[in-house]
Design a protein around this motif. Sequence first.
Motif, mmCIF file in Angstrom:
data_model
loop_
_atom_site.group_PDB
_atom_site.id
_atom_site.type_symbol
_atom_site.label_atom_id
_atom_site.label_comp_id
_atom_site.label_asym_id
_atom_site.label_seq_id
_atom_site.Cartn_x
_atom_site.Cartn_y
_atom_site.Cartn_z
ATOM 1 N N GLY A 1 4.088 -7.392 5.164
ATOM 2 C CA GLY A 1 3.038 -6.394 5.121
ATOM 3 C C GLY A 1 3.551 -4.993 4.848
ATOM 4 O O GLY A 1 4.747 -4.700 4.938
ATOM 5 N N SER A 2 2.609 -4.103 4.544
ATOM 6 C CA SER A 2 2.961 -2.724 4.208
ATOM 7 C C SER A 2 3.562 -1.983 5.397
ATOM 8 O O SER A 2 4.506 -1.201 5.238
ATOM 9 N N LEU A 3 3.023 -2.213 6.595
ATOM 10 C CA LEU A 3 3.580 -1.535 7.766
ATOM 11 C C LEU A 3 5.063 -1.847 7.927
ATOM 12 O O LEU A 3 5.866 -0.965 8.247
ATOM 13 N N ASN B 1 -1.768 -6.299 7.548
ATOM 14 C CA ASN B 1 -0.756 -5.794 6.624
ATOM 15 C C ASN B 1 0.538 -5.410 7.332
ATOM 16 O O ASN B 1 1.152 -4.385 7.031
ATOM 17 N N TYR B 2 0.933 -6.267 8.270
ATOM 18 C CA TYR B 2 2.177 -6.016 8.989
ATOM 19 C C TYR B 2 3.029 -7.280 8.991
ATOM 20 O O TYR B 2 3.891 -7.459 8.147
ATOM 21 N N GLN B 3 2.732 -8.184 9.929
ATOM 22 C CA GLN B 3 3.522 -9.408 10.007
ATOM 23 C C GLN B 3 2.640 -10.628 10.234
ATOM 24 O O GLN B 3 3.045 -11.595 10.860
ATOM 25 N N GLU B 4 1.413 -10.573 9.681
ATOM 26 C CA GLU B 4 0.491 -11.687 9.902
ATOM 27 C C GLU B 4 0.971 -12.982 9.264
ATOM 28 O O GLU B 4 0.610 -14.073 9.711
ATOM 29 N N GLY B 5 1.796 -12.876 8.214
ATOM 30 C CA GLY B 5 2.358 -14.086 7.628
ATOM 31 C C GLY B 5 3.280 -14.805 8.589
ATOM 32 O O GLY B 5 3.376 -16.032 8.594
ATOM 33 N N GLU B 6 3.954 -14.049 9.458
ATOM 34 C CA GLU B 6 4.868 -14.622 10.441
ATOM 35 C C GLU B 6 4.144 -15.037 11.712
ATOM 36 O O GLU B 6 4.511 -16.020 12.356
ATOM 37 N N THR B 7 3.117 -14.290 12.092
ATOM 38 C CA THR B 7 2.448 -14.547 13.366
ATOM 39 C C THR B 7 1.370 -15.614 13.272
ATOM 40 O O THR B 7 0.788 -15.998 14.282
ATOM 41 N N TYR C 1 7.947 6.214 7.661
ATOM 42 C CA TYR C 1 6.487 6.320 7.707
ATOM 43 C C TYR C 1 5.880 5.480 8.829
ATOM 44 O O TYR C 1 4.873 5.871 9.436
ATOM 45 N N PHE C 2 6.455 4.323 9.100
ATOM 46 C CA PHE C 2 5.950 3.497 10.198
ATOM 47 C C PHE C 2 6.022 4.273 11.509
ATOM 48 O O PHE C 2 5.054 4.311 12.282
ATOM 49 N N GLU C 3 7.166 4.888 11.776
ATOM 50 C CA GLU C 3 7.344 5.638 13.017
ATOM 51 C C GLU C 3 6.390 6.823 13.092
ATOM 52 O O GLU C 3 5.878 7.151 14.171
ATOM 53 N N TYR C 4 6.165 7.468 11.960
ATOM 54 C CA TYR C 4 5.273 8.626 11.968
ATOM 55 C C TYR C 4 3.855 8.211 12.356
ATOM 56 O O TYR C 4 3.215 8.845 13.204
ATOM 57 N N ILE C 5 3.363 7.142 11.759
ATOM 58 C CA ILE C 5 2.025 6.658 12.107
ATOM 59 C C ILE C 5 1.983 6.243 13.573
ATOM 60 O O ILE C 5 1.057 6.601 14.312
ATOM 61 N N ILE D 1 0.852 -1.190 0.000
ATOM 62 C CA ILE D 1 0.000 0.000 0.000
ATOM 63 C C ILE D 1 0.886 1.238 0.000
ATOM 64 O O ILE D 1 1.938 1.271 0.640
ATOM 65 N N ASP D 2 0.462 2.267 -0.703
ATOM 66 C CA ASP D 2 1.216 3.517 -0.786
ATOM 67 C C ASP D 2 1.175 4.232 0.571
ATOM 68 O O ASP D 2 0.099 4.593 1.054
ATOM 69 N N PRO D 3 2.340 4.466 1.208
ATOM 70 C CA PRO D 3 2.330 5.086 2.534
ATOM 71 C C PRO D 3 1.840 6.528 2.528
ATOM 72 O O PRO D 3 1.235 6.982 3.510
#
Length: 475
Positions: A319-321, A287-293, A358-362, A265-267
């Motif tokens: 994921g995008s995050l 959209n973060y780490q659900e593939g791992e978790t 961008y992650f830190e900003y959100i 996804i476009d940040p």
Amino acid sequence: MKTVITPKMLPGSRSSELLQNPDRGFRLEVYLNVASNKGIYEYADWNAIDALKHEVSLYREEQPTIAQVYFYLTDYRDRPLDQTAFQNMQAYFDAINQLHLKALLRFAYVWDDANPTRQAATLSMMKTHLQQLAPFLQKNRAAIYALQAGMIGAWGEWAFRSRERIDETELLKSLLVNTPDDLKIQVRYLNIKNRNLNVDDAVSLSRIGFHDDFLIGIPHIWNTAGKNEKSSEYQQLLRDSKQTLVDGEMSWFWANPIYLKTPFIDPVMMVNRLVKGSFTTFSLAHNYQEGETGSFTSTTWKNELKRAGVSEEELPSGGSLAEWKDVPITPQILHDHHWPFQESWFVDEKQKPIQRNYFEYIRDYLGYRISVKSIAYGPKTDIVQVILRNDGFAAPLGLDRISLMVIGQSHQTLGEANIPKASLVSGQDVSFVVPIQRGQTPISLGILLRATNGETARVANLAEFADGINWFAFS
């Protein structure tokens, strides 16, 4: 002579000190089957409280203070709740309190979206359950951030066909009547509010918040106000969101190539949506780490890709995050987009520049981010003037109380003032006055930002933080 104090802002290298601020930020997603005391989906064989603790452990670095909690009433879809259900729910809330979390609570019946009518309850039974739940919700009010309307359809998301089978006006009224008066109720779609509440019912309207799902950067028909950003409904959503609590979640990571034709996804688009929409909380589960978790969606993504004609090679690695941790953000970008921020966020304690993403900003600007701009008083006046600024995306509406207190030389309280939470809108300096006892000399100012569960928040200044209060010396 008038004395003006300009407190130093918190340097970006100490941003982690604000992550535990309540009623804002990233959130978890967890489940309880109230009959079996088990989880749902990937946690179906887990004790639900163990699953909750496991989820907390997965996100220790992000330090979320809110968990979206699904209480599935599936086994009671055709009968009243019994003692077992209430014991399991209360034990879960006891765990929420022990973990210093608050619940973004949702009751639902249908977890199997492939067979939505099989698990659904009737309107009559839903109303019976809400009447039973009223004392329970009042008892646990302090640990509830907001309530999502839930109940209808798969996952309690009020999908269109499920709404056709229920008198949703009656259900929304029952939700409002059987829940604490000060508790926000988030709805999935704006038209739930517009169709089911009278325009002159100001009290009920003021309690409605939103949970905007399937956020993918570009507008989508499944968003809270649809996909037309120029529509009157979309513009109403932006206005209404400034006065309430707004939660959001993206699509699952494997949906990116299906709906966007891109891995991520476009940040820029996402942040713009979060800022304009005054978002207070945002899901870490999507959209973060659900593939791992091991999210339940990881068991179905192959079929989803096949149905969409997308090859597995097009699936993003994560994921995008997670991807946005590698996308830099700068003061110039923030200025150009008119997004709120503190200049000090880009420097360390020695005023040396630090890189941001961008992650830190959100993470750091979701919800509120309050700082003290100045404190002023004069020897011939009986007031202390305080200018506060909120550089977060939204006003601190989830907090229980914000207050200022002025302390004198003998450590006595010279004056106090409560601050209207809605006045601390994003991106504005706001002035407040604290009347003090005539002829007394103030020596310090205290600022309390307290949540309903007793947790307190730090301001984004270099300040002493003691007993949950931010302290500023006048000398």
